[in-house]
Design a protein around this motif. Structure first.
Motif, short mmCIF file in Angstrom:
data_model
loop_
_atom_site.label_atom_id
_atom_site.label_comp_id
_atom_site.label_asym_id
_atom_site.label_seq_id
_atom_site.Cartn_x
_atom_site.Cartn_y
_atom_site.Cartn_z
N GLN A 168 102.47 -11.06 76.81
CA GLN A 168 103.67 -11.76 77.44
C GLN A 168 102.98 -11.59 79.14
O GLN A 168 103.50 -12.50 79.86
CB GLN A 168 104.73 -10.90 77.38
CG GLN A 168 105.71 -11.14 75.99
CD GLN A 168 106.39 -12.41 76.20
OE1 GLN A 168 107.06 -12.75 77.49
NE2 GLN A 168 106.74 -13.24 75.06
N LEU A 169 102.57 -10.35 79.28
CA LEU A 169 102.13 -10.28 80.79
C LEU A 169 100.61 -11.24 81.10
O LEU A 169 100.83 -11.70 82.33
CB LEU A 169 101.79 -8.84 80.86
CG LEU A 169 103.08 -8.04 80.87
CD1 LEU A 169 102.32 -6.45 80.92
CD2 LEU A 169 103.82 -8.14 81.71
N ASN A 170 99.86 -11.16 80.39
CA ASN A 170 98.92 -11.77 80.65
C ASN A 170 98.00 -12.61 78.99
O ASN A 170 97.67 -11.69 78.20
CB ASN A 170 97.57 -10.82 80.98
CG ASN A 170 96.29 -11.52 81.17
OD1 ASN A 170 96.12 -12.86 80.88
ND2 ASN A 170 95.15 -10.86 81.60
N PRO A 171 98.39 -14.00 78.93
CA PRO A 171 98.17 -14.51 77.60
C PRO A 171 96.52 -14.46 77.60
O PRO A 171 96.17 -14.97 76.33
CB PRO A 171 98.68 -15.83 78.07
CG PRO A 171 98.79 -15.84 79.43
CD PRO A 171 99.05 -14.83 80.07
N GLY A 180 107.97 -6.23 90.43
CA GLY A 180 109.34 -6.48 89.98
C GLY A 180 109.12 -7.44 88.90
O GLY A 180 108.54 -7.03 87.80
N ASN A 181 109.64 -8.62 88.81
CA ASN A 181 109.60 -9.67 87.55
C ASN A 181 108.29 -10.56 87.76
O ASN A 181 108.20 -11.35 86.93
CB ASN A 181 110.86 -10.61 87.69
CG ASN A 181 112.16 -9.76 87.41
OD1 ASN A 181 112.02 -8.89 86.60
ND2 ASN A 181 113.08 -10.16 87.78
N TRP A 182 107.64 -10.39 88.81
CA TRP A 182 106.39 -11.12 89.04
C TRP A 182 105.24 -10.52 88.64
O TRP A 182 104.97 -9.62 88.99
CB TRP A 182 106.55 -11.44 90.70
CG TRP A 182 105.65 -12.57 91.16
CD1 TRP A 182 105.68 -13.60 90.94
CD2 TRP A 182 104.02 -12.14 91.51
NE1 TRP A 182 104.38 -14.55 91.56
CE2 TRP A 182 103.65 -13.47 92.09
CE3 TRP A 182 103.45 -11.03 92.03
CZ2 TRP A 182 102.32 -13.41 92.24
CZ3 TRP A 182 102.26 -10.90 92.54
CH2 TRP A 182 101.67 -12.21 92.63
N VAL A 183 104.29 -11.29 87.84
CA VAL A 183 103.23 -10.75 87.29
C VAL A 183 102.22 -11.63 87.48
O VAL A 183 102.16 -12.93 87.67
CB VAL A 183 103.33 -10.86 85.66
CG1 VAL A 183 102.25 -10.34 84.94
CG2 VAL A 183 104.60 -10.14 85.35
N ILE A 184 100.91 -11.09 87.72
CA ILE A 184 99.72 -11.87 88.25
C ILE A 184 98.50 -11.27 87.48
O ILE A 184 98.44 -9.90 87.30
CB ILE A 184 99.48 -11.63 89.82
CG1 ILE A 184 98.37 -12.68 90.12
CG2 ILE A 184 99.14 -10.53 90.20
CD1 ILE A 184 98.79 -14.11 90.48
N TRP A 185 97.53 -12.08 87.16
CA TRP A 185 96.43 -11.49 86.34
C TRP A 185 95.22 -12.05 87.04
O TRP A 185 95.49 -13.00 87.79
CB TRP A 185 96.47 -11.56 84.88
CG TRP A 185 97.02 -12.93 84.32
CD1 TRP A 185 98.34 -12.98 83.86
CD2 TRP A 185 96.21 -14.12 84.08
NE1 TRP A 185 98.61 -14.52 83.60
CE2 TRP A 185 97.30 -15.11 83.45
CE3 TRP A 185 95.04 -14.50 84.06
CZ2 TRP A 185 96.87 -16.31 83.15
CZ3 TRP A 185 94.49 -15.94 83.83
CH2 TRP A 185 95.45 -16.81 83.39
N GLU A 186 93.84 -11.63 86.75
CA GLU A 186 92.91 -11.92 87.39
C GLU A 186 92.46 -11.13 88.74
O GLU A 186 93.28 -11.03 89.81
CB GLU A 186 92.59 -13.53 87.91
CG GLU A 186 92.44 -14.32 86.60
CD GLU A 186 91.10 -14.03 86.20
OE1 GLU A 186 90.00 -13.76 86.86
OE2 GLU A 186 90.83 -14.14 84.72
#
Ligand SMILES: N[C@@H](CCC(=O)N[C@@H](CS)C(=O)NCC(=O)O)C(=O)O
Length: 205
Positions: free
Chosen positions: A45-48, A58-64
């Protein structure tokens, strides 16, 4: 902010070291990729893409990792990511080169010659080692030549670019990465190794 990370991974270290260097408050969430925790429904859910690192604010998610480094370094004024568009573009250039060229060559060599044995995944594959060694020398020449004229990669000071590129050498010594002929890289890397943030983000695993 929460950082989902796997401490032995150079990509996780790239994010972690920025937070440590800038003394940003960060909750560390260990994701054991050796146990497949990156493929749980919660993590996907956080990182497909099923990879670490991931940053949650918070509710904001970033990957890479490169994006995470830039976001973390944008939290406070600092010289790792100065407020200057040309300098930021140069840093992004080195981060892009790292992700596409330098990182894969270094990580492939270190995996074959070191990590594989630690994980008991067999002997190095000579064909992969040969290919990765060739790629490594091509990119190392570029880096070494640049460092002949610059103490650090961008702006003559430590920036995100140095952290991104240095993290890929995390296992260079035990893996026997062929750095002998690249004295500028070795001198620059020695400067990074002296940083408390480098030592604090060394994996104990
Ligand atoms: N381009 C990604 C690469 C991330 C990546 O490959 N992470 C590895 C650890 S070094 C991972 O989590 N691998 C788990 C897997 O592929 O199953 C980044 O820079 O964040």
């Amino acid at each position: 902010m929460k950082l989902y990370y796997f401490p032995p991974s150079p990509n996780s270290r790239k994010a972690h070291i920025v937070a440590v260097y800038l003394e940003l408050p960060l909750e560390l969430k260990f994701v054991d990729i050796q146990k497949g925790e990156q493929y749980t429904p919660e993590f996907l859910q956080l990182n497909p893409t099923g990879r670490t690192p991931v940053l949650q604010d918070g509710n904001w998610v970033i990957w890479e990792s490169a994006a995470i480094m830039q976001y973390l370094a944008s939290q406070v004024p600092n010289s790792l990511w100065p407020d200057n568009v040309k300098i930021r573009t140069e840093i992004t250039r080195w981060q892009s080169w790292e992700l596409v060229h330098w990182g894969p060559a270094c990580q492939s060599l270190q995996y074959e010659k070191f990590v594989k044995q630690i994980l008991q995944e067999g002997d190095p594959d000579p064909q992969i080692v040969e290919r990765a060694t060739k790629a490594f020398h091509k990119e190392a020449t570029v880096l070494n030549n640049h460092l002949a004229k610059h103490k650090f990669l961008v702006n003559n000071t430590l920036t995100l670019a140095d952290f991104a590129v240095a993290c890929d050498l995390t296992y260079a010594v035990p893996a026997g990465v062929p750095l002998e002929t690249y004295s500028n890289i070795r001198n620059w890397y020695a400067l990074i190794e002296q940083l408390p943030a480098w030592q604090k983000t060394a994996s104990q695993a």
